[in-house]
Design a protein around this motif. Structure first.
Motif, PDB file in Angstrom:
ATOM      1  N   LEU A  89       0.833  -1.203   0.000  1.00  0.00           N
ATOM      2  CA  LEU A  89       0.000   0.000   0.000  1.00  0.00           C
ATOM      3  C   LEU A  89       0.877   1.266   0.000  1.00  0.00           C
ATOM      4  N   LEU A  90       1.959   1.219   0.749  1.00  0.00           N
ATOM      5  CA  LEU A  90       2.871   2.365   0.744  1.00  0.00           C
ATOM      6  C   LEU A  90       3.453   2.587  -0.656  1.00  0.00           C
ATOM      7  N   GLU A  91       3.795   1.488  -1.306  1.00  0.00           N
ATOM      8  CA  GLU A  91       4.360   1.610  -2.662  1.00  0.00           C
ATOM      9  C   GLU A  91       3.337   2.163  -3.640  1.00  0.00           C
ATOM     10  N   ARG A  92       2.097   1.759  -3.473  1.00  0.00           N
ATOM     11  CA  ARG A  92       1.060   2.280  -4.382  1.00  0.00           C
ATOM     12  C   ARG A  92       0.908   3.783  -4.203  1.00  0.00           C
ATOM     13  N   CYS A  93       1.017   4.224  -2.975  1.00  0.00           N
ATOM     14  CA  CYS A  93       0.928   5.669  -2.731  1.00  0.00           C
ATOM     15  C   CYS A  93       2.105   6.390  -3.391  1.00  0.00           C
ATOM     16  N   GLN A  94       3.277   5.802  -3.256  1.00  0.00           N
ATOM     17  CA  GLN A  94       4.457   6.438  -3.857  1.00  0.00           C
ATOM     18  C   GLN A  94       4.359   6.453  -5.382  1.00  0.00           C
ATOM     19  N   GLN A  95       3.938   5.325  -5.958  1.00  0.00           N
ATOM     20  CA  GLN A  95       3.863   5.222  -7.416  1.00  0.00           C
ATOM     21  C   GLN A  95       2.866   6.216  -8.008  1.00  0.00           C
ATOM     22  N   THR A  96       1.766   6.405  -7.305  1.00  0.00           N
ATOM     23  CA  THR A  96       0.693   7.238  -7.852  1.00  0.00           C
ATOM     24  C   THR A  96       0.757   8.677  -7.346  1.00  0.00           C
TER      25      THR A  96
ATOM     26  N   LEU B 217      -2.315   0.487   9.387  1.00  0.00           N
ATOM     27  CA  LEU B 217      -2.112   1.108   8.079  1.00  0.00           C
ATOM     28  C   LEU B 217      -2.167   2.624   8.194  1.00  0.00           C
ATOM     29  N   GLU B 218      -3.127   3.115   8.970  1.00  0.00           N
ATOM     30  CA  GLU B 218      -3.250   4.565   9.155  1.00  0.00           C
ATOM     31  C   GLU B 218      -1.969   5.128   9.762  1.00  0.00           C
ATOM     32  N   LYS B 219      -1.445   4.393  10.734  1.00  0.00           N
ATOM     33  CA  LYS B 219      -0.227   4.866  11.401  1.00  0.00           C
ATOM     34  C   LYS B 219       0.951   4.890  10.436  1.00  0.00           C
ATOM     35  N   LYS B 220       1.118   3.820   9.683  1.00  0.00           N
ATOM     36  CA  LYS B 220       2.255   3.747   8.767  1.00  0.00           C
ATOM     37  C   LYS B 220       2.122   4.760   7.633  1.00  0.00           C
ATOM     38  N   LEU B 221       0.905   4.892   7.120  1.00  0.00           N
ATOM     39  CA  LEU B 221       0.695   5.867   6.043  1.00  0.00           C
ATOM     40  C   LEU B 221       0.933   7.280   6.572  1.00  0.00           C
ATOM     41  N   GLY B 222       0.429   7.523   7.768  1.00  0.00           N
ATOM     42  CA  GLY B 222       0.626   8.837   8.381  1.00  0.00           C
ATOM     43  C   GLY B 222       2.111   9.155   8.539  1.00  0.00           C
ATOM     44  N   GLY B 223       2.882   8.118   8.857  1.00  0.00           N
ATOM     45  CA  GLY B 223       4.322   8.294   9.008  1.00  0.00           C
ATOM     46  C   GLY B 223       4.997   8.684   7.706  1.00  0.00           C
ATOM     47  N   GLN B 224       4.348   8.354   6.603  1.00  0.00           N
ATOM     48  CA  GLN B 224       4.889   8.719   5.285  1.00  0.00           C
ATOM     49  C   GLN B 224       4.235   9.997   4.754  1.00  0.00           C
TER      50      GLN B 224
END
Lengths: 414, 367
Positions: free
Chosen positions: B296-303, B326-333
């Motif tokens: 999911l993190l990679e999809r955010c980066q790619q898009t 997921l919210e925590k990890k995404l928030g961290g990015q």
């Protein structure tokens, strides 16, 4: 219940449970390899390792609920984002772990070195343990037990056995300890003999009036969850069965004027045991048996004991992996419940529809219909949550239970 | 869906209903069967009266609508078989509930069932078990439908489904750069779902040929949608009209279903080993848990997505266990998140989420 009012087995239970949690923390502090497991992971295997202790988050959650702090722990998990719709055991455990064990009667559980979950009782246990795996950075071993709609198949048994071997190898690799088969066999012997006594204890429900209540059996399950494979496990259940036998012989019954013999389907409502038990007793009703406690030491589709033959422990442990209610289908559940209803002379069934345990609950509407149409047994469906008191309504539950007793009366009068 | 199944019946091929989302479609197709994935069945009458006689109201809408569909005389009667593999705790109890319901109605449909190993491949080797399950399924299908497995036909089916998956990925790329709106994309998906693979290709190809790379709306904040079902049109409209641009999805019925490109081959067990064990991560595939966050993190980066909107299917515990982490990890990015919840009857009232979507869009536009 005060200590003075407890039976000998009740007092002994308090003592060994307290000792077990103290021992868990002490040995973990002294460097033992700590494993957190789902309740039906074959704990006997862990006794093959010299310095390993295991903790059972589900049992710990039940204890929190029983001691009145289930909702407090649930709220902690909800505050960090876990939905109120998730299993209350999971919320208690996650909330408690996130808060460093605060409010827990056992001060929480020691940090694990390994998590071992499985998907036989419920697949969401894997997701739950994944939470700890991610948050704590601890390895997570997943045991995959195929759900069964008929007797467990050989192909599935062999697949489970292969995973048990991999579990042993994983622990050897992580802990640096060697596995000792003789010690594991001995542990399984203790479990087997303890379950013989457990079955003996449950058999006193056949007596009229019943020698036990299901509420007693719910409470007395705890050693099965956290002390399997030990001499204390065997000794405790011997004490329990012997004492119950003596009480029956002496005419000492939990509900002496028993007029309604009821059967419970689902996990115990840990926060309501005493209240529900005493209120039912006031009406001459006794829940004398439960699917939850009857399935221990069996195989799917029957509540009869499935004894360990002393041979290959892996085969035995794998064979019993589907015995708990959730890992097998409705037809098998129906067969076992029918057997219990007939053997115990049950007048009515309480189906506890439990939002926190969908795998246990999701077939209940069809089961209820079957029991009514094919066996003529009156029943009710009550809404409970096994550990979150906020999702329980006493008024609603007792209205339905009273209706059940009226149905039984009407059937008798007809 | 029922009209599509009737049309399939008209083609003379047996129709096999499948659940959950990742069944061995190529295998069914190669045996001359028409597989239909039984998912997102809301709208086939909309009610759950029959299902409500069997399932408590705290089961998810997927299970309730599917039960309704299968037990109704109008729709379920057109299926020649039902296939399922192990997924969640609710669905694993469905076969007996459905069989019982059909029996009461004086009907029966053959059920096929396999167990996909849920062990992480690095932990336990599930290859042999899966191979036996796939081979057993082939034998049972051959016996039931009087067919014979043919490896050439299987390879052809594999190629057909690979082509379909590539078309979906192309369409998704067109959504990401603004050439196709997500609502249009989801509409095409809905139209194609339940059709034979060749017809699905025929729907997607014209869409892609018409699309021009015009990179519209690049100034809008990009978001990824995640969940097990696509959101209702009204919700998508609320997102797009709030200034959000849907640049990707992590939806089980969409991206998670077609992102996988297993190695083509003539041997089903090897093909499905690759298909399942290297599948795009999904909470239902328990062994894929460790790859999910990273995917999911990679999809955010790619898009270049600035936010992720979780479309929570009420009572889907698999998904809900993962949201907080997921919210925590995404928030961290630096990726913002919004959780919207849909229950069995909520789809018709999803506009009520409009205020939260607008607030989320404002937050992204200023972040």
């Amino acid at each position: 219940m005060s200590e003075a009012n407890k039976t000998d087995a009740g007092r002994h239970l308090s003592k060994i449970m307290q000792n077990a949690y103290m021992d868990l923390h002490t040995r973990a502090k002294e460097g033992a390899f700590v494993v957190w497991i789902a309740i039906n992971v074959p704990a006997e295997l862990f006794y093959g390792f010299e310095n390993l202790v295991y903790a059972v988050p589900e049992s710990h959650a039940a204890m929190n609920a029983g001691k009145g702090v289930g909702a407090v722990q649930c709220e902690k998990a909800e505050r960090i984002g876990y939905s109120m719709d998730l299993c209350s055991y999971a919320r208690i455990d996650i909330g408690c772990a996130a808060d460093g064990g605060r409010d827990s009667p056992s001060f929480g559980l020691p940090k694990p070195n390994l998590l071992v979950s499985n998907n036989n009782n419920c697949s969401l246990l894997v997701k739950w343990f994944d939470v700890h795996h991610r948050e704590m950075g601890v390895p997570h071993f997943i045991i995959d037990v195929p759900f069964c709609y008929g007797p467990q198949k050989e192909k599935d048994r062999n697949y489970i056995i292969r995973q048990f071997y991999d579990l042993i190898q994983t622990i050897e690799d992580l802990s640096g300890q060697r596995f000792d088969w003789d010690k594991a066999r001995q542990a399984l012997d203790y479990t087997n003999r303890g379950i013989v006594h457990w079955k003996r204890f449950l058999s006193h429900a056949r007596h009229r009036p019943s020698g036990i209540t299901a509420f007693d059996s719910f409470v007395q399950m705890a050693p099965f969850l956290i002390m399997r494979g030990t001499p204390e496990f065997e000794a405790h259940y011997k004490l329990l069965a012997d004492e119950t036998e003596q009480r029956v012989k002496a005419g000492d019954f939990p509900v002496p004027d028993e007029r309604y013999r009821l059967f419970w389907d689902n996990i115990a409502p840990w926060h309501q045991l005493r209240d529900m038990s005493s209120n039912l007793a006031d009406s001459g009703a006794n829940i004398i048996g439960a699917t939850y406690t009857s399935c221990i030491g069996t195989v799917e589709g029957s509540f009869d004991m499935y004894p360990y033959d002393g041979r290959d422990p892996m085969r035995y442990l794998a064979r019993t992996q589907n015995c708990y209610i959730c890992p097998h289908g409705m037809g098998l559940r129906r067969r076992a419940m029918r057997q219990a209803v007939e053997t115990l002379g049950i007048d009515g069934i309480v189906f506890a529809s439990n939002r926190s345990c969908k795998p246990y609950s999701v077939t209940q509407m069809d089961q209820q219909k079957f029991m009514s149409e094919h066996l003529g047994i009156p029943s009710v469906m009550v809404d409970v949550d096994h550990a979150d008191v906020r999702k329980y309504s006493k008024e609603s539950t007792f209205t339905r239970l009273e209706a059940l007793l009226e149905m039984i009366d009407a059937k008798r009068a007809a | 869906m029922i009209e599509k199944i009737k049309a399939l019946k008209g083609q003379g091929k047996p129709v096999i209903g499948c659940f959950p989302l990742y069944p061995p479609l190529e295998l069914f197709h190669s045996l001359g069967l028409n597989p239909v994935v039984l998912w997102r069945l809301k709208g086939e009458g909309g009610q759950t009266g029959e299902s409500d006689r069997h399932l408590q109201n705290y089961t998810c809408s997927v299970a309730r609508h599917m039960t309704e569909f299968l037990l109704s005389e109008e729709s379920g009667a057109f299926l020649d078989g039902i296939f399922m593999y192990n997924a969640c705790d609710t669905l694993r109890n469905m076969p007996e509930i459905i069989e019982g319901g059909l029996e009461t109605a004086g009907r029966s449909v053959p059920f096929f069932n396999i167990h996909i190993p849920m062990v992480p491949p690095a932990q336990t080797d599930g290859d042999e078990y899966l191979k036996n399950e796939v081979n057993r399924l082939i034998e049972e299908l051959e016996a039931c439908f009087d067919r014979k497995f043919d490896s050439v036909a299987f390879q052809n089916s594999v190629a057909q489904f690979k082509r379909l998956r590539m078309l979906y990925l192309q369409a998704e790329a067109a959504v990401a750069n603004g050439g196709i709106g997500f609502r249009e994309f989801a509409g095409v998906f809905r139209k194609a779902a339940g059709m034979p693979v060749e017809q699905q290709q025929g729907i997607l190809e014209p869409l892609l040929s018409q699309y021009a790379e015009n990179s519209k709306n690049q100034d809008k904040a990009g978001i990824i949608l995640s969940g097990i079902l696509p959101p209702p049109d009204a919700m998508v409209e609320a997102m797009e009209s709030s200034g959000l641009r849907i640049v990707g999805n992590d939806i089980a019925a969409l991206h998670r279903s077609y992102a996988d490109m297993p190695q083509p081959g003539a041997e089903p067990a090897a093909y499905y080993r690759d298909f399942y064990f290297n599948h795009y991560p999904c909470p239902t595939l328990l062994y894929s848990g460790d790859r999910r966050v990273q995917a999911l993190l990679e999809r955010c980066q790619q898009t270049g997505a600035k936010g992720v909107v979780f479309i929570g299917e009420k009572f889907c515990e698999y998904e809900y266990f993962e949201f907080p982490y997921l919210e925590k990890k995404l928030g961290g990015q630096g990726v913002q998140t919004l959780l919207l919840e849909l229950a069995v009857d909520d789809e018709d009232h999803s506009a009520a989420h409009g205020a939260r979507i607008e607030a989320f869009a404002e937050m992204l536009s200023t972040s």
